[in-house]
Design an enzyme around this catalytic site. Structure first.
Site, PDB file in Angstrom:
ATOM      1  N   GLY B 263       0.825  -1.205   0.000  1.00 54.17           N
ATOM      2  CA  GLY B 263       0.000   0.000   0.000  1.00 54.17           C
ATOM      3  C   GLY B 263       0.859   1.254   0.000  1.00 54.17           C
ATOM      4  N   GLY B 265       2.386   4.774   1.266  1.00 56.89           N
ATOM      5  CA  GLY B 265       2.729   5.341   2.563  1.00 56.89           C
ATOM      6  C   GLY B 265       4.063   4.889   3.093  1.00 56.89           C
ATOM      7  CB  SER B 266       6.150   6.443   5.700  1.00 56.69           C
ATOM      8  OG  SER B 266       6.148   7.719   5.102  1.00 56.69           O
ATOM      9  CD  GLU B 288      -3.489   0.584  -4.610  1.00 51.33           C
ATOM     10  OE1 GLU B 288      -4.551   0.121  -5.036  1.00 51.33           O
ATOM     11  OE2 GLU B 288      -3.432   1.314  -3.596  1.00 51.33           O
ATOM     12  CG  ASN B 378      -5.476   9.549   3.504  1.00 51.63           C
ATOM     13  OD1 ASN B 378      -5.654  10.737   3.753  1.00 51.63           O
ATOM     14  ND2 ASN B 378      -4.373   8.910   3.808  1.00 51.63           N
ATOM     15  N   GLY B 382      -7.008   0.771  -2.570  1.00 52.50           N
ATOM     16  CA  GLY B 382      -7.059  -0.563  -3.150  1.00 52.50           C
ATOM     17  C   GLY B 382      -6.927  -1.672  -2.127  1.00 52.50           C
ATOM     18  CE  LYS B 402      -2.570  12.441  17.238  1.00 46.73           C
ATOM     19  NZ  LYS B 402      -3.391  13.556  17.015  1.00 46.73           N
TER      20      LYS B 402
END
EC number: 2.8.3.-
Lengths: 505, 505
Positions: B263, B265-266, B288, B378, B382, B402
């Site tokens: 996916g 992202g970091s 993707e 967000n 997918g 956090k």
């Protein structure tokens, strides 16, 4: 008498009693048995196991196609034979043991069990027990009234026990189409382009040397108990037929719609029954279970072909079908459930999937399995295979249960089996909510006003209004989201809030 | 200068300024724009729209591949141009408008949007705006750094506006493979058997008479902001590599594993990065989004081929790639997102899907989208296409957020995007829970003990123990299921229960 059913003569010597056959199954083993929604289940070997368990410790992990008939799950649960059970069940005694934590139940999408077995992500099958009409000259196993997971169980098992059921008609020979996807990473496309395509063999191909025992039985399948259509299910069917008429009018669907899938149970069956008086024709079915309504549609000339993995028929319908199998045979096929429920085929054919919700929420999430988020009813079955991948995903439910004390539409479902992304239509006797292309806030109004029972609407509107006041894409009051369920637990009715003192208990 | 990019000379007369091109888009229209995770987005026409909206009422329904870069979603949201947005976004300003109910956001599985468009289950596309490297002699549109939904948008739209981006390298020509599944009910299998198969055209075939305007731009794609791997993401990668080593040892996987999906992202990027020092080789990717880690694995000789729908690269990686496209081109392909994310192909190839959870619960349900069950981050993207249909579905997350005030593992997730049936592994920096073939009660212990941060374990054990006391297949205390989230809302920390008076407010 039975020898004509075992065409490979070298296997005649394998015929033994159920008790002896069952001795191949030992404590701690993983066993795969035939059976899908009361059809084609292995019947006498599991009963012999239960009997033996009264005398010696015997625990097995049991996989099947889906639920079993003939009180097999009940008897095995009572005898405490089951340590693990997958991928589906529908028996009240077993359900109780599952909810008590005595049986580890693994609730799976029905297409996935054998996929995981083949890739060795589940423990290997020690023994497969498969009900058969006959064994071919090459040792091929011809299933009876279901295929379910039988083919892959038999192909992968160390040993196979065949229950030849001489009560099951030889006319079933040729009804089956056994296609098994190859192992990944070198898998070919499944060459199925219409529900009537035949792509496999009419029997399960196995190396006959692995057939360890053959048992002869004449126990009939259990009949399905189908509640007849009532005013509410007729109303649900009416809303859906009206919806499809509109889709045809708008040019989105032809008058033969798209191939239909319908979940197990009385409501889905009644909904399909409602298509008899519809203007649609040349319907086809690509489903896991073929129920009475399939035969009614075939008889009425409305449906031209039906593909399934199992027959699940009432006594009347079973007598009609088995009394004249030849009349239906060229319009029916039974497949392995990994083919009937395969994402590839479901997406390619563009199915209309009709499944039953236990409860749905105002944003379109569906709970198919858990009462109050904790207690298992039956399992998700194939509904997830279909809802995620089909052309149109429909969920049906009556708007209330228990005489109105429970609403089937709630602020938030206590367990999610089908997320908002997978639910296109929700239909109750009150009406229909077409959720396609809508945001959660739009869905909420539609579901409350169209689908919810009038006695709950004000409560829901109040919840929704206060939630919207706090903002969010999907407004909720998370401290109140399950308050209706808590009311019902405490007062018996979702409509009745307990006095404060009681609620604080 | 730009004319060599428009090989069909009859289209030269269509070249206009962005403002004029944008006039094809009128109030109330549905617009499909190119763009997938900051790559290949139409850039100047949407900005001209936003500009025009300051002077006249202008609301559109906007579909894209996924999220956009270049502040396009931000600018359109600020200008209040968006009435409806699908199927994904990742912009803070747009997010705020969505959560305020000002923009109707339809969060969809990324494979489904154009499937619904093609079957006319979503409103038709009035105008498609597609960024292109060039237009071929036949009027075919050659996309840039993403394909996303561009092909089907262009094929279905009434009018097409092409943004020729002369900053995008002509070396990209030949990188794309545009295959569009045919309309149902007569669809053929998608003939893709390995990630490197080319099955379509290197451009989007359209009737050039529908190209209404061409705009010339040189605005670069935005760069992805990738947080570098840290101690926690390295630990997550380490647990996963160890898991796969074991799978190889057990003979379940080869040393090239199965094709990988990761996916956006970091965290997912860092996990893939961790494969560089693994013993695996000849890896392939069928995903993707191709991020920096893909190029690191290609450079390290660990990966032989990568298939995606978009590139989403940091500045450094983009300079490396675009500075020497030819070095990578025979090891890369970009496809329409309905092919990169197609259930048929995902299941056939047997992908290993690695996606990020916002939170997961002790039974293995995953929330990917909603903070506190209400506020959209967000979108599901997918992840649902992959998690439902892949060989192995992995979800990764750091165990706390956090500074420890929020646990990513909770008793019950406040929103379910991936139900328990679709989650095989959960991995945090604490450890890994292998949930395959387990019942909910077994999963709970494993997730609490292996994945949860130690500061939360006692709280979770206490919850679970009291829930088990009440019974059920999936034991819960539904009146307390969200108590951790309520604590955090009220005190800032899931660990701190507010005083009773405050809680009653």
């Amino acid at each position: 008498m039975y020898r004509d059913r075992i065409q490979l003569k070298s296997l005649w010597g394998k015929v033994v009693g159920a008790e002896e056959a069952a001795m191949h199954i030992q404590d701690g083993m993983t066993v795969g048995m035939s059976g899908f929604t009361r059809s084609g289940d292995a019947k006498v070997v599991p009963m012999a196991l239960a009997e033996r368990a009264t005398e010696q410790p015997l625990k097995i992990s049991l996989m099947t196609g889906a639920s079993l008939g003939s009180d097999i799950d009940k008897t095995l649960a009572e005898a405490r034979v089951l340590s693990r059970r997958l991928p589906f069940q529908a028996d009240p005694v077993l359900r109780k043991a599952i909810n008590a934590g005595e049986v580890m139940f693994v609730d799976q999408h029905l297409s996935e069990t054998v996929e995981m077995l083949r890739s060795r992500q589940l423990p290997k099958i020690d023994v497969a027990v498969i009900e058969a009409v006959a064994i071919t000259e090459d040792g091929g196993i011809i299933p009876t009234s279901s295929i379910g997971n039988s083919a892959t169980f038999a192909i992968l098992a160390e040993k196979i026990i065949v229950e030849i059921n001489i009560h099951q008609s030889m006319d079933l020979v040729g009804l089956h189409d056994v296609y098994i996807p190859t192992r990944r990473p070198h898998r070919e496309p499944i060459p199925l382009m219409t529900p009537s395509d035949r792509i496999g063999l009419p029997y399960i191909p196995v190396d006959p040397s692995r057939i360890a025992a053959i048992v002869i039985t004449e126990k009939m399948d259990s009949f399905a108990t189908i509640t007849p259509p009532d005013e509410e299910t007729n109303a649900i069917a009416g809303h859906l037929v009206e919806f499809f008429r509109n889709e045809v009018r708008k040019g989105r669907l032809s008058t033969s719609l798209q191939p239909l899938q319908a979940g197990i149970g009385s409501i889905a069956n009644a909904v399909l029954h409602g298509f008899i008086d519809s203007p649609f024709h040349d319907l086809t079915m690509y489903s896991e279970v073929l129920q009475d309504s399939t035969f009614e549609l075939l008889d009425a000339g409305k449906m031209t072909f039906a593909s399934g993995s199992a027959l699940s028929l009432s006594g009347d319908c079973a007598r009609k079908f088995f009394g004249d199998v030849k009349r239906y045979k060229d319009r029916l096929v039974l497949r392995p459930q990994e083919v009937s429920n395969h994402p590839e085929v479901i997406r390619r054919l563009g199915l209309i999937g009709i499944n039953t919700a236990l409860e749905a929420d105002i944003y379109g999430n569906v709970n198919s399995t858990h009462v109050n988020g904790t207690h298992m009813m039956n399992g998700i079955g194939g509904s997830g295979d279909f809802a995620r991948n089909c052309y149109l995903s429909v969920f049906v439910t009556k708007s209330v249960a228990k005489g109105g004390k429970l609403s089937s539409i709630v602020p938030m479902v206590t367990h999610v089996d089908h997320c908002e992304h997978d639910v296109d239509l929700i239909v109750t006797e009150q009406g229909l909510a077409d959720l396609r292309g809508l945001a959660p806030r739009e869905r909420a109004s539609l579901i409350i006003e169209n689908c919810m029972h009038p006695t709950y609407r004000d409560l829901a509107r109040d919840y929704y209004k206060r939630a919207v006041g706090r903002g969010g894409h999907t407004p909720h009051l998370i401290e109140e989201a399950f308050s209706w369920h808590l009311n019902a637990q405490r007062t018996g009715s979702m409509l009745v809030t307990p006095p404060k003192a009681a609620a604080a208990e």
